[in-house]
Design an enzyme around this catalytic site. Structure first.
Site, PDB file in Angstrom:
ATOM      1  N   GLY A 166       5.458  12.174  10.981  1.00  0.00           N
ATOM      2  CA  GLY A 166       4.796  10.894  11.260  1.00  0.00           C
ATOM      3  C   GLY A 166       4.914   9.864  10.156  1.00  0.00           C
ATOM      4  O   GLY A 166       4.268   8.813  10.205  1.00  0.00           O
ATOM      5  N   HIS A 202       2.154   7.854   0.139  1.00  0.00           N
ATOM      6  CA  HIS A 202       0.850   7.210   0.291  1.00  0.00           C
ATOM      7  C   HIS A 202      -0.158   8.152   0.920  1.00  0.00           C
ATOM      8  O   HIS A 202       0.185   8.969   1.780  1.00  0.00           O
ATOM      9  CB  HIS A 202       0.973   5.929   1.128  1.00  0.00           C
ATOM     10  CG  HIS A 202       1.675   6.113   2.439  1.00  0.00           C
ATOM     11  ND1 HIS A 202       3.041   6.186   2.549  1.00  0.00           N
ATOM     12  CD2 HIS A 202       1.199   6.256   3.702  1.00  0.00           C
ATOM     13  CE1 HIS A 202       3.369   6.357   3.823  1.00  0.00           C
ATOM     14  NE2 HIS A 202       2.274   6.413   4.543  1.00  0.00           N
ATOM     15  N   HIS A 227      -3.564   8.217   3.203  1.00  0.00           N
ATOM     16  CA  HIS A 227      -4.430   7.442   4.101  1.00  0.00           C
ATOM     17  C   HIS A 227      -5.867   7.891   3.848  1.00  0.00           C
ATOM     18  O   HIS A 227      -6.169   9.075   3.955  1.00  0.00           O
ATOM     19  CB  HIS A 227      -4.113   7.734   5.580  1.00  0.00           C
ATOM     20  CG  HIS A 227      -2.751   7.311   6.023  1.00  0.00           C
ATOM     21  ND1 HIS A 227      -2.526   6.178   6.768  1.00  0.00           N
ATOM     22  CD2 HIS A 227      -1.531   7.878   5.853  1.00  0.00           C
ATOM     23  CE1 HIS A 227      -1.241   6.064   7.045  1.00  0.00           C
ATOM     24  NE2 HIS A 227      -0.606   7.087   6.500  1.00  0.00           N
ATOM     25  N   HIS A 248       7.482   5.695   1.002  1.00  0.00           N
ATOM     26  CA  HIS A 248       6.898   5.564  -0.336  1.00  0.00           C
ATOM     27  C   HIS A 248       5.575   6.317  -0.246  1.00  0.00           C
ATOM     28  O   HIS A 248       4.694   5.926   0.546  1.00  0.00           O
ATOM     29  CB  HIS A 248       6.713   4.071  -0.677  1.00  0.00           C
ATOM     30  CG  HIS A 248       6.174   3.810  -2.056  1.00  0.00           C
ATOM     31  ND1 HIS A 248       6.771   2.933  -2.935  1.00  0.00           N
ATOM     32  CD2 HIS A 248       5.082   4.301  -2.698  1.00  0.00           C
ATOM     33  CE1 HIS A 248       6.082   2.897  -4.070  1.00  0.00           C
ATOM     34  NE2 HIS A 248       5.039   3.713  -3.938  1.00  0.00           N
ATOM     35  N   HIS A 283       8.016   4.708  -7.265  1.00  0.00           N
ATOM     36  CA  HIS A 283       8.563   4.932  -5.921  1.00  0.00           C
ATOM     37  C   HIS A 283       8.951   6.400  -5.752  1.00  0.00           C
ATOM     38  O   HIS A 283      10.060   6.808  -6.080  1.00  0.00           O
ATOM     39  CB  HIS A 283       9.758   4.028  -5.650  1.00  0.00           C
ATOM     40  CG  HIS A 283      10.322   4.230  -4.264  1.00  0.00           C
ATOM     41  ND1 HIS A 283       9.868   3.524  -3.164  1.00  0.00           N
ATOM     42  CD2 HIS A 283      11.259   5.090  -3.797  1.00  0.00           C
ATOM     43  CE1 HIS A 283      10.521   3.943  -2.092  1.00  0.00           C
ATOM     44  NE2 HIS A 283      11.372   4.890  -2.447  1.00  0.00           N
ATOM     45  N   CYS A 286      11.837  -1.565  -0.012  1.00  0.00           N
ATOM     46  CA  CYS A 286      10.642  -0.761   0.285  1.00  0.00           C
ATOM     47  C   CYS A 286       9.446  -1.706   0.380  1.00  0.00           C
ATOM     48  O   CYS A 286       9.129  -2.418  -0.569  1.00  0.00           O
ATOM     49  CB  CYS A 286      10.431   0.276  -0.808  1.00  0.00           C
ATOM     50  SG  CYS A 286       8.846   1.113  -0.715  1.00  0.00           S
TER      51      CYS A 286
END
Ligand code: 5GP
Ligand code: ZN
Length: 105
Positions: free
Chosen positions: A90, A97, A99, A95, A45, A3
């Site tokens: 998308g 996250h 944006h 992992h 994770h 990862c």
């Protein structure tokens, strides 16, 4: 585990670090789509939003507090938070996250 984000967490891959504590890191996106494009991720994770468990709820709340802290430090007047879930949503890196995007008209 193969990862990319775990490698960044473990300092096996260099990155432009913005924030780090015992549970969360934030770093600049390698391919920014806005003048400010930062990724905020848990060190644990968790593959995606679809994999969050009840015991993760405090950690998930903290992710948003880190977003707020970065936004305040950078004096962002407004911003967008994006989370992609699954390939059809998308998501490329499996992992979890957030944006953080700002500065785009
Ligand atoms: P996703 O589509 O999974 O929501 O977004 C993954 C994001 O990770 C993309 O915006 C991509 O540019 C970013 N990214 C992929 N690999 C790396 C990397 O090695 N370093 C950094 N800083 N960002 C990465
Ligand atoms: Zn990972």
């Amino acid at each position: 585990m193969d990862c990319i984000f775990c490698k960044i967490i473990n300092k096996e891959k260099p990155t432009d670090m913005i924030y780090e504590d015992d549970k969360i890191i934030a770093f600049k996106d390698i391919n920014p789509v806005a003048p400010v494009h930062i990724l905020i991720i848990p060190k644990k994770h968790i593959p995606s939003v679809d994999h969050i468990e009840v015991q993760d709820k405090e950690l998930i709340g903290k992710l948003f507090l880190v977003v707020q802290k970065i936004a305040r430090e950078k004096k962002l007047k407004g911003y967008k938070i994006g989370i992609n879930v699954g390939r059809e949503g998308g998501q490329i890196i499996d992992h979890l996250h957030l944006h953080l995007l700002a500065g785009r008209e």
